[in-house]
Enzyme design. Structure first.
Site, PDB file in Angstrom:
ATOM      1  N   ARG A  57      20.056 -23.997  30.100  1.00  0.00           N
ATOM      2  CA  ARG A  57      18.900 -24.693  29.505  1.00  0.00           C
ATOM      3  C   ARG A  57      18.918 -26.173  29.859  1.00  0.00           C
ATOM      4  NH1 ARG A  57      18.622 -22.003  23.508  1.00  0.00           N
ATOM      5  NH2 ARG A  57      18.191 -19.884  24.230  1.00  0.00           N
ATOM      6  N   CYS A  58      19.178 -26.453  31.094  1.00  0.00           N
ATOM      7  CA  CYS A  58      19.347 -27.824  31.583  1.00  0.00           C
ATOM      8  C   CYS A  58      18.243 -28.127  32.592  1.00  0.00           C
ATOM      9  CB  CYS A  58      20.731 -27.928  32.237  1.00  0.00           C
ATOM     10  SG  CYS A  58      21.080 -29.492  33.050  1.00  0.00           S
ATOM     11  N   GLY A  59      17.922 -29.378  32.749  1.00  0.00           N
ATOM     12  CA  GLY A  59      16.955 -29.772  33.767  1.00  0.00           C
ATOM     13  C   GLY A  59      17.420 -29.408  35.173  1.00  0.00           C
ATOM     14  N   THR A  61      19.117 -26.570  35.821  1.00  0.00           N
ATOM     15  CA  THR A  61      19.273 -25.119  35.901  1.00  0.00           C
ATOM     16  C   THR A  61      18.576 -24.518  37.129  1.00  0.00           C
ATOM     17  OG1 THR A  61      19.591 -24.939  33.522  1.00  0.00           O
ATOM     18  CG2 THR A  61      18.912 -22.933  34.656  1.00  0.00           C
TER      19      THR A  61
END
Length: 181
Positions: A57-59, A61
Site C-alpha cells: 500500500r505504498c506509492g 508499490t
C-alpha cells in the site's frame, strides 16, 4: 620457533577478521520464507540478486510491475529477486504474508520469491538487513528510509549497489543487465 610464531599470527588474524565480520558474506545468512521455513542464502551462490523490502500500500508499490518484468527477462540468465515485505514505513504492508502474496499475484503477477515479513531497521531488524546496510549504507544514516530500497548482489555475493526507492527502475535494470554479461 619461527614456524609457531607465524602460525599463531595467522590464527590471530583469522580470529580478528571473524570477530569484525570480515569473513562474513551474504551467503552466511538464513532467512524465513513465506511458510516460515529457514532458507540459507548459500543456495543463491552464482546468481545475481536484487534484494528489496516491499509494501503493498505504498506509492512505490507499482514498482512490482517493473520488478516482475526484470525477473521474467533475466531469471533464465542467473538472476533472482528476493522480496521481503516490511510494514515499518507507514504501516504500508498490512496483513499476513499469505495476504501479501495473494495481492502481489493477483495485481502484479509476481513470480519471484517472496519471504516472510521482516523489519529492516531497529532492534528487530533481521541480521541480513543489518549486513546489507553495513555494506551499502549512506554515510549520514545507514538505515533504510522507505519501502522498495534495493540491494544489488554480484554472483560471488558482493553487495555492489544500493538503490533508493525513487531511483529509476531503468537504472536498476541496466545494472542487472551489466552484471549478467
Amino acid at each position: 620457533m619461527k614456524k609457531y610464531i607465524i602460525t599463531i599470527a595467522v590464527l590471530m588474524v583469522t580470529i580478528v577478521s571473524a570477530a569484525y565480520g570480515q569473513n562474513e558474506s551474504i551467503y552466511s545468512y538464513k532467512v524465513k520464507d513465506a511458510n516460515g521455513t529457514e532458507v540459507s542464502l548459500e543456495g543463491y551462490k552464482g546468481k545475481v540478486l536484487l534484494i528489496v523490502n516491499t509494501a503493498t500500500r505504498c506509492g512505490f508499490t507499482p514498482q512490482y510491475t517493473q520488478l516482475e518484468e526484470m525477473y521474467e527477462k533475466y531469471s533464465g540468465k542467473g538472476f533472482e529477486i528476493l522480496d521481503f515485505p516490511c510494514n515499518q514505513f507507514g504501516q504500508q504492508a498490512p496483513g499476513t504474508i499469505q495476504e501479501i502474496q495473494e495481492f502481489c499475484t493477483l495485481n502484479y503477477k509476481v513470480k519471484f520469491k517472496q519471504f516472510d515479513k521482516i523489519e529492516v531497521n531497529g532492534e528487530n531488524a533481521i541480521p541480513l538487513y543489518n549486513y546489507l546496510k553495513s555494506k551499502k549504507g549512506n554515510a549520514d544514516n545507514p538505515n533504510i528510509r522507505w519501502n522498495f530500497t534495493k540491494f544489488l548482489i554480484s554472483k560471488d555475493g558482493e553487495v555492489l549497489q544500493r538503490f533508493e526507492p525513487g531511483d529509476s527502475m531503468d537504472k536498476v535494470d541496466a545494472a542487472v543487465a551489466e552484471l549478467l554479461k
